[in-house]
Design a protein around this motif. Structure first.
Motif, PDB file in Angstrom:
ATOM      1  N   LEU A 584      39.367 -15.138  -3.086  1.00 15.51           N
ATOM      2  CA  LEU A 584      38.874 -15.992  -4.168  1.00 15.51           C
ATOM      3  C   LEU A 584      37.380 -16.224  -4.015  1.00 15.51           C
ATOM      4  N   THR A 586      35.116 -18.505  -5.212  1.00 12.79           N
ATOM      5  CA  THR A 586      34.879 -19.791  -5.865  1.00 12.79           C
ATOM      6  C   THR A 586      34.487 -20.787  -4.784  1.00 12.79           C
ATOM      7  N   HIS A 587      34.193 -22.003  -5.164  1.00 12.08           N
ATOM      8  CA  HIS A 587      33.863 -23.023  -4.173  1.00 12.08           C
ATOM      9  C   HIS A 587      34.710 -24.257  -4.435  1.00 12.08           C
ATOM     10  N   ASP A 591      39.907 -24.927  -3.472  1.00 14.79           N
ATOM     11  CA  ASP A 591      39.973 -23.871  -4.474  1.00 14.79           C
ATOM     12  C   ASP A 591      39.862 -22.478  -3.892  1.00 14.79           C
ATOM     13  N   ARG A 592      39.490 -22.346  -2.619  1.00 14.04           N
ATOM     14  CA  ARG A 592      39.364 -21.034  -1.994  1.00 14.04           C
ATOM     15  C   ARG A 592      40.643 -20.646  -1.256  1.00 14.04           C
ATOM     16  N   ALA A 601      39.341 -21.084   3.339  1.00 13.90           N
ATOM     17  CA  ALA A 601      39.550 -19.877   2.553  1.00 13.90           C
ATOM     18  C   ALA A 601      40.747 -19.088   3.077  1.00 13.90           C
ATOM     19  N   THR A 625      38.991  -9.292  -5.782  1.00  9.23           N
ATOM     20  CA  THR A 625      38.362 -10.613  -5.776  1.00  9.23           C
ATOM     21  C   THR A 625      38.630 -11.304  -7.095  1.00  9.23           C
ATOM     22  N   GLU A 628      38.941 -17.267  -9.653  1.00 11.12           N
ATOM     23  CA  GLU A 628      39.668 -18.489  -9.337  1.00 11.12           C
ATOM     24  C   GLU A 628      41.135 -18.145  -9.194  1.00 11.12           C
ATOM     25  N   ARG A 629      41.857 -19.028  -8.547  1.00 12.60           N
ATOM     26  CA  ARG A 629      43.280 -18.837  -8.316  1.00 12.60           C
ATOM     27  C   ARG A 629      44.041 -18.907  -9.648  1.00 12.60           C
ATOM     28  N   ALA A 678      35.998 -11.480  -1.891  1.00 13.13           N
ATOM     29  CA  ALA A 678      35.543 -12.820  -2.246  1.00 13.13           C
ATOM     30  C   ALA A 678      34.044 -12.855  -2.526  1.00 13.13           C
ATOM     31  N   GLN A 859      33.401 -23.089   3.180  1.00 14.04           N
ATOM     32  CA  GLN A 859      32.440 -22.833   2.119  1.00 14.04           C
ATOM     33  C   GLN A 859      31.017 -23.104   2.596  1.00 14.04           C
ATOM     34  N   SER A 946      30.429 -18.543  -1.952  1.00 16.82           N
ATOM     35  CA  SER A 946      30.506 -18.690  -0.497  1.00 16.82           C
ATOM     36  C   SER A 946      29.139 -18.891   0.130  1.00 16.82           C
TER      37      SER A 946
END
Length: 958
Positions: A584, A586-587, A591-592, A601, A625, A628-629, A678, A859, A946
């Motif tokens: 993923l 994202t931050h 969310d990772r 992550a 990659t 987002e989930r 990612a 992150q 990241s």
């Protein structure tokens, strides 16, 4: 699932849907269809949201707008059906209730055939609103019973804890009680599900028979459950029954009243169809979460992983052959609440139905033998069995493949001597390939806790030989037996085994048992103490999966680059085909991750165990990659299809789209070199990969060769911090010859050390950094201290680079000093190279290359171990001329007092830009045309989640 044309609409005669889909116990689902160009189909679909059908009082929450191929418009009636069956160019979108209505995908259309459309329809059976309401109802109901628990005697409270095999004290009793209440509510929920198939009363009948309005008599409940247990379902009702029996009559009756009412509300909301709902609830309640690392897989993540895994069987498995389906073996050795096993079972059942089969015909066989689960938590094993059985609650089963495995000390009944220390499912790594099972079965009533077991020789066992599974799907625990300052402060020597109140002695014994089992593995193995127990579960998955079978795992992101995870990567690289990693870009704190609440992550790893001993060298790894989930099972299944679409040439990125929405990208690569995972912008990954190969490949510019090598080719790393000032975590003996002390003012230390970070002070904002402490030789350790001092150097590499707060990837000290925890030394073969390497690692290309090979678990941070520092791509000082070496030294001298911004702000750092121009232009002789392209790449890198970690200092904060 049944589709029919209908005009039965309440109060809206003009909004008659084209088709309604009838899914038992689910919300009504409507389909609107139109031939190309279908200019009004979406508007028509929106008008159907909220209407009520005569067959159900529930309003329509979901409508699927389908565009049919124009060629079918005028086809003869007899040709439409066969043409539709083979069509692969249907297009559709989903609209769900909301203000404004929610559209999936956000724009554009998903395409495919009837098979893919049916997959979409099945995932829409339960509305998110109903699921949220159901979870809230269950949680509130569990909390409403806390008053009952509060007035229980200590002995009665302990009986409840014993029924759950849960440690309980003043800080955890509230959670323990919520768990108990939820187990009872779950049993009531299942009772209503089987009432229409068995001669047992419904919840409403129990309530009607009770003499008081505020309670359901315990005797009536137990009678009903005993009726069910005479037929089947012991794994589902056993724990709930023991909880109710352990309570005093009045308190039990009040609890039954409250949880029965909650179950009725849940049943009306369709909770019997929502297999993952109670599992999510338990994720909030597990008492031993801190040390058992029970972070449960999110349902959408489970759907994605299961679909990616099962797609590897398509084309080789005849899903219409029910005997073959019944002979499948699918296991999860850390099953938690069963979300992964349930997701795999649903994807299998969907394939059976697509092939024309009836999944009810294999249900009992699947629950008995095909689906194998194990966990150390009684309530978790209970929920797993419940979720699997609830797919077809009217169908019984002879036994259940879900096992509760002992964890800690096991002793024979009546014996006062401590028994062997056991480590749950990992006992299957042993030569005998079995582990005691504590799960009660329908045909023989066995003990429900370790201290009540009969003699181990006659106790039931979970037996599973190597090379027997078709699919091993797991989200194993991530705990590690090393470091963990928090655990040490809490007096926990081995966090991996601290659950269930295991004593320090037991923890040590369990750790020893794991070492014994791990060392007995012949050949390659993934298990490594610093990687944690998840790596041992990789060994377990590999051992039990048959050649040609599939492993599908949720693992820490560190598996992609971490030094302690190299064994796992080698295992996948050497012995597996068709390997896919999903990460993923994202931050955010959670969310990772693909699990709930991890705050770190994670990646999904899917691989087929090669039928031959070693996979083909030409086989590439797929790196996918996602931005987002996936937010739902629907999006998860679509995403899996997109990831598995054919790829082009190796290293070429293909963007993943749902409709017109870009959701990520996928590309092929090798295990070696910078990770392609990612990274939101593929060109950033491509540049990092090219750098490791000795080429600067910037966007909008032709490639330029660079003299690049691995740092390890220029020298060796210095000692780890524990060998300077450390204590052996196992023995407590002093390991390092120095004791760290502050540097006294106006004094010159004999043994200066650059140990830790202090970014806030600003002292790490310039290329030259002063030591922050000194070493004092411990008594009797002078010889060792002098040996360690030989590793002193001017070059220090940032081991834990917090990119969004720390400017430096490496630094120089004025004189040689020891490098500590955050700033280990690197000893180059020629000290004249120190300035070149330090300066390079602070250029934008240097930062990018170092970030790419680092573990990006947290992150905004790029971490390396001391032993993996050597894999950083750096300028090859051996190929530099003497004049270039001198220029690097002069540049380091000029910039030593210049202040740099944190690395994630390189896009606006004038000093960093000056550094880049001096290195690439003045020293390396590149044309000025590269700097515009380098500025673009710098901005793209700083936009990577990241890198900025959500900080407002990123280029475009939202």
């Amino acid at each position: 699932m049944r589709a029919e044309q209908t005009g039965r609409v309440v109060g809206h005669a003009g909004r008659r849907p084209d088709l309604t889909i009838d899914i038992p116990r689910a919300a009504p689902l409507v389909i609107e269809t139109e031939f190309e160009p279908a200019r009004t189909v979406e508007d028509d679909a929106r008008l159907r949201l909220g209407i009520s059908l005569e067959a159900t009082p529930d309003p329509v929450e979901t409508v699927v707008a389908v565009i049919l191929p124009g060629r079918l418009r005028n086809a003869p009636a007899g040709d439409v059906h066969p043409a539709l069956v083979v069509a692969d160019d249907l297009r559709w979108a989903v609209l769900r209730e909301g203000q404004p209505p929610i559209r999936l995908p956000e724009s554009g259309w998903v395409s495919g055939g009837l098979r893919e459309l049916a997959d979409t329809l099945e995932t829409l059976a339960v509305s998110p609103r109903r699921l949220d309401e159901a979870v809230e109802t269950l949680e509130q109901a569990a909390d409403s019973t806390v008053g009952v628990f509060r007035w229980l005697s200590p002995m009665d409270k302990q009986r409840v804890a014993d029924a759950l095999r849960q440690e309980m004290d003043e800080t955890t009793e509230h959670q323990t009680w919520r768990m108990a209440a939820s187990v009872v509510a779950n049993a009531f929920l299942f009772q209503d599900a089987v009432a229409s198939h068995l001669a047992v009363p419904r919840i409403s009948e129990l309530r009607a028979e009770s003499a008081y309005e505020d309670r359901v008599h315990r005797g009536l409940v137990l009678d009903a459950w005993d009726q069910i247990l005479q037929v089947n379902y012991l794994p589902i009702f056993d724990i709930a029954r023991r909880i109710v029996v352990s309570l005093p009559s009045d308190e039990a009756s009040v609890m039954c009243h409250l949880m029965a009412a909650a179950a009725e509300n849940l049943q009306r909301a369709g909770a019997n169809q929502v297999q993952d709902m109670t599992g999510q609830m338990f994720g909030r309640m597990i008492v031993d979460r801190k040390f058992l690392a029970t972070f449960y897989t999110l349902p959408s993540s489970a759907a994605l992983l299961a679909e990616l895994a099962l797609r590897r069987f398509d084309g080789v498995m005849n899903w219409g052959d029910l005997d073959a389906v019944a002979n499948l073996r699918i296991a999860d050795f850390a099953c938690g609440t069963g979300v992964l096993l349930s997701a795999a079972y649903r994807r299998v059942s969907a394939r059976v139905r697509r092939a024309g089969g009836d999944d009810t015909e294999v249900h009992s066989a699947m629950v008995e033998d095909s689906l194998i689960g194990a966990d150390v938590m009684p309530a978790a094993a209970h929920l797993t069995a419940t979720m699997l059985a609830s797919s077809h609650p009217g169908l019984g089963f002879g036994r259940c493949g879900i096992h509760l495995v002992p964890y800690g000390r096991v002793q024979s009944n009546g014996s006062h001597k401590p028994g062997p220390a056991v480590i749950g499912s990992l006992e299957l790594l042993g030569e005998k390939a079995h582990v005691l099972s504590l799960m009660v079965r329908p045909v023989e009533r066995l003990a429900g806790s370790a201290d009540e077991l009969d003699d181990a020789a006659t106790a039931p066992q979970m037996e599973l030989g190597d090379n027997t599974l078709d699919l091993c799907i797991m989200n194993p625990p991530f705990t590690r037996p090393t470091s963990h300052e928090t655990a040490r402060a809490a007096g926990v020597p081995v966090p991996s085994f601290a659950g269930f109140g295991n004593s320090a002695t037991d923890q040590q014994a369990m750790s020893k048992r794991l070492r014994q089992l791990s060392q007995a593995i012949s050949g390659a193995r993934a298990g490594h103490g610093n990687a944690g127990m998840a790596s041992n579960f990789v060994d377990l998955a590999f051992a039990k999966t048959k050649p040609g079978g599939v492993m599908a795992l949720v693992l820490p992101f560190a598996v992609t680059t971490g030094g302690s995870w190299k064994g796992a990567r080698d295992l996948l690289d050497r012995f597996c085909d068709d390997v896919t990693f999903v990460g993923l870009a994202t931050h955010g704190g959670t969310d990772r991750a693909f699990s709930a609440d991890t705050g770190m992550a994670e990646v999904l790893v899917v691989a087929r165990k090669s039928p031959t001993r070693k996979r083909s060298v030409a086989s590439a790894v797929t790196w996918a990659t996602l931005r987002e989930r996936p937010a739902s099972a629907t999006e998860a299944v679509w995403t899996a299809h997109a990831i598995d679409s054919p790829l082009g040439r190796r290293s070429e990125a293909r963007f993943l789209r749902l409709g017109e929405q870009q959701i990520g990208h996928v590309q092929r690569g090798e295990f070696d070199g910078p990770m392609l995972l990612a990274v939101e912008e593929p060109e950033v990954a491509a540049c990092a990969e090219a750098l490791s190969g000795g080429s600067l490949e910037l966007p909008r510019h032709s490639a330029i060769p660079l003299p690049i090598c691995r740092l390890s080719e220029l020298g060796r790393h210095g000692p780890v911090d524990r060998d300077i000032d450390g204590v052996d975590a196992k023995t407590g003996e002093v390991r390092g010859p120095f004791e760290r002390v502050p540097i006294a003012s106006s004094r010159t230390p004999s043994y200066p050390i650059l140990w830790g970070h202090d970014a806030a002070s600003g002292r790490e904002s310039q290329l030259e950094v002063e030591p922050d402490c000194a070493g004092r030789i411990r008594p009797g350790m002078r010889v060792r201290a002098l040996h360690v001092w030989q590793s002193a150097a001017r070059l220090h590499v940032n081991r834990y680079h917090q990119i969004n707060s720390q400017p430096l990837g490496a630094c120089l000290t004025r004189e040689p000093v020891l490098g500590g925890q955050a700033w280990p030394t690197f000893l180059l073969d020629d000290t004249k190279w120190e300035s070149a390497v330090a300066v390079w690692l602070n250029t934008t290309p240097g930062l990018l290359a170092r970030w790419a090979v680092s573990t990006r678990q947290q992150q905004g941070r790029a971490s390396l171990t001391v032993t993996t520092l050597g894999k950083i791509p750096v300028v090859d000082a051996r190929q530099l001329s003497g004049e270039q070496i001198t220029e690097f030294q002069d540049l380091a001298q000029r910039l030593r007092d210049r202040t740099l911004l944190p690395a994630n702000e390189a896009y606006r750092d004038t000093v960093r830009s000056e550094l880049d121009r001096a290195v690439l232009g003045d020293i390396m002789g590149m044309p000025t045309s590269v700097f515009e392209s380098l500025g673009l790449l710098t901005k793209q890198w700083c936009e990577e989640p990241s890198v900025h970690g959500g900080k407002a200092t990123r280029p475009h904060p939202s």
